[in-house]
Design a protein around this motif. Structure first.
Motif, PDB file in Angstrom:
ATOM      1  N   THR A 237       0.830  -1.202   0.000  1.00 57.63           N
ATOM      2  CA  THR A 237       0.000   0.000   0.000  1.00 57.63           C
ATOM      3  C   THR A 237       0.864   1.251   0.000  1.00 57.63           C
ATOM      4  OG1 THR A 237      -1.703  -1.181   1.239  1.00 57.63           O
ATOM      5  CG2 THR A 237      -1.835   1.214   1.241  1.00 57.63           C
ATOM      6  N   ASP A 238       0.587   2.169  -0.925  1.00 56.79           N
ATOM      7  CA  ASP A 238       1.370   3.397  -1.048  1.00 56.79           C
ATOM      8  C   ASP A 238       0.816   4.475  -0.114  1.00 56.79           C
ATOM      9  OD1 ASP A 238       3.315   5.092  -1.937  1.00 56.79           O
ATOM     10  OD2 ASP A 238       2.707   5.050  -4.039  1.00 56.79           O
ATOM     11  N   ASP A 239       1.625   5.511   0.107  1.00 54.42           N
ATOM     12  CA  ASP A 239       1.212   6.673   0.899  1.00 54.42           C
ATOM     13  C   ASP A 239       1.162   7.902   0.000  1.00 54.42           C
ATOM     14  OD1 ASP A 239       3.879   8.208   1.019  1.00 54.42           O
ATOM     15  OD2 ASP A 239       4.450   6.228   1.766  1.00 54.42           O
ATOM     16  N   THR A 240       0.633   9.000   0.532  1.00 60.93           N
ATOM     17  CA  THR A 240       0.463  10.209  -0.269  1.00 60.93           C
ATOM     18  C   THR A 240       1.704  11.099  -0.278  1.00 60.93           C
ATOM     19  OG1 THR A 240      -0.452  11.425   1.617  1.00 60.93           O
ATOM     20  CG2 THR A 240      -2.021  10.265   0.185  1.00 60.93           C
TER      21      THR A 240
ATOM     22  N   ARG B  35      -0.403  14.628  -5.112  1.00 55.30           N
ATOM     23  CA  ARG B  35      -1.166  14.865  -3.882  1.00 55.30           C
ATOM     24  C   ARG B  35      -1.978  16.136  -4.064  1.00 55.30           C
ATOM     25  NH1 ARG B  35       2.717  15.220  -0.817  1.00 55.30           N
ATOM     26  NH2 ARG B  35       2.744  17.455  -0.330  1.00 55.30           N
TER      27      ARG B  35
ATOM     28  N   ILE C  86      -5.155   7.220  -3.445  1.00 53.13           N
ATOM     29  CA  ILE C  86      -4.406   6.967  -2.221  1.00 53.13           C
ATOM     30  C   ILE C  86      -4.862   7.944  -1.141  1.00 53.13           C
ATOM     31  CG2 ILE C  86      -2.103   6.873  -1.182  1.00 53.13           C
ATOM     32  CD1 ILE C  86      -0.997   6.560  -4.057  1.00 53.13           C
TER      33      ILE C  86
ATOM     34  N   THR D 180      -4.113   9.045   3.072  1.00 54.90           N
ATOM     35  CA  THR D 180      -3.287   8.919   4.271  1.00 54.90           C
ATOM     36  C   THR D 180      -3.907   9.743   5.390  1.00 54.90           C
ATOM     37  OG1 THR D 180      -1.204   8.520   3.087  1.00 54.90           O
ATOM     38  CG2 THR D 180      -1.036   9.415   5.302  1.00 54.90           C
TER      39      THR D 180
ATOM     40  N   THR E  41      -0.071   6.134  11.673  1.00 53.41           N
ATOM     41  CA  THR E  41      -0.371   6.686  10.357  1.00 53.41           C
ATOM     42  C   THR E  41      -0.997   5.569   9.531  1.00 53.41           C
ATOM     43  OG1 THR E  41       1.513   8.205  10.458  1.00 53.41           O
ATOM     44  CG2 THR E  41       0.530   7.812   8.302  1.00 53.41           C
TER      45      THR E  41
ATOM     46  N   HIS F 261      -2.692   4.276   5.801  1.00 58.29           N
ATOM     47  CA  HIS F 261      -2.745   4.498   4.356  1.00 58.29           C
ATOM     48  C   HIS F 261      -3.788   3.565   3.742  1.00 58.29           C
ATOM     49  CE1 HIS F 261       1.004   6.515   5.186  1.00 58.29           C
ATOM     50  NE2 HIS F 261       1.566   5.368   5.547  1.00 58.29           N
TER      51      HIS F 261
ATOM     52  N   ASN G 147      -5.461   2.353  -0.088  1.00 59.75           N
ATOM     53  CA  ASN G 147      -5.359   2.375  -1.559  1.00 59.75           C
ATOM     54  C   ASN G 147      -6.552   1.668  -2.172  1.00 59.75           C
ATOM     55  OD1 ASN G 147      -1.760   2.003  -2.242  1.00 59.75           O
ATOM     56  ND2 ASN G 147      -2.882   3.520  -1.078  1.00 59.75           N
TER      57      ASN G 147
END
Length: 257
Positions: A26-29, A113, A151, A153, A160, A162, A164
């Motif tokens: 999973t990616d973050d912003t 973003r 995405i 966050t 934190t 996240h 997706n």
């Protein structure tokens, strides 16, 4: 049989289309910032076992080495290139029946973003994979694969989170599903200064258009900031369903510049 052997490696590759912060899927912003960038080297080893019939057991082992280069064009806009090299060995009844290695499909992504408010941030990440690998070895989809991810966050000190969700366009001539959805969620917590524990879970649409057995995974990992510019990480990904790779061990190095 040949198609089954290739699908083991092929599915392992297609499920890593979004080059997220290693070892997470999973990616973050987060973006690098204008004029800044990073080089991310990810190394993974997988093991998968299945049955082609009641008397035949197929085992596949291998992995990949991927170099991800990210450059910040604007404070909120990144360009990401992924350069992967993969290898795979397949055994039937304990005998090696296939061994291959080579470059797999190169990936290109853009992350933007577009929203930051109340500890929430949202980003869009479109991208595509070029058929640069050897399809006969199972290292390429043989066509350009497009994808589009949303995405999110959210920061809850000290956590934190996240999230997706995305769509992968899987054009093919094999009657496989052409629209593959993806959904996943990850959590980070800093337990001591510079040391984070990571957790990740997710699911993706099976490429088999008539199957309801979708690949799902759970991942646990750790990351440590050696300095402001260097991060080390490691993780283990476990398949929750039979269509997901049984085990994958991941480790990585990130260098920011």
């Amino acid at each position: 049989m040949k198609r089954l052997l290739l699908s083991v490696m092929g599915f392992f590759l297609i499920t890593t289309t979004a080059f997220a912060g290693h070892p997470l899927v999973t990616d973050d912003t987060g973006t690098q910032g204008k004029g800044k960038g990073q080089i991310e080297v990810g190394l993974s080893f997988f093991s998968d076992k299945g049955e082609t019939d009641e008397q035949t057991t197929l085992k596949s082992e291998g992995g990949d080495l991927t170099v991800g280069i990210t450059v910040g064009l604007l404070d909120t806009l990144d360009v990401v290139v992924g350069l992967p090299y993969a290898w795979n060995t397949s055994e039937e009844k304990g005998l090696c029946i296939d061994r291959a290695d080579g470059i797999s499909d190169i990936t290109f992504d853009v992350k933007w973003r577009f929203l930051e408010k109340n500890a929430w941030s949202l980003a869009l990440k479109p991208g595509f994979s070029l058929p640069s690998g050897d399809e006969d070895k199972g290292f390429s989809s043989e066509i350009t694969v497009f994808r589009f991810f949303l995405i999110g966050t959210k920061e809850f000190e000290p956590f934190t989170v996240h999230i997706n969700t995305g769509l992968i366009r899987n054009e093919n001539n094999l009657d496989d599903c052409k629209n593959l959805w993806h959904t996943s969620i990850a959590c980070e917590i800093e337990v001591i200064k510079n040391l984070k524990l990571l957790a990740n879970i997710g699911m993706e649409r099976n490429t088999n258009s008539i199957s309801d057995n979708h690949p799902a995974f759970a991942l646990g990992g750790i990351s440590y900031d050696v300095s402001e510019k260097i991060t080390l990480d490691a993780g283990v990904k476990y398949g929750l369903t039979s269509m997901e790779t049984d085990w994958t061990v991941l480790t990585g190095l990130t260098i920011r510049f």
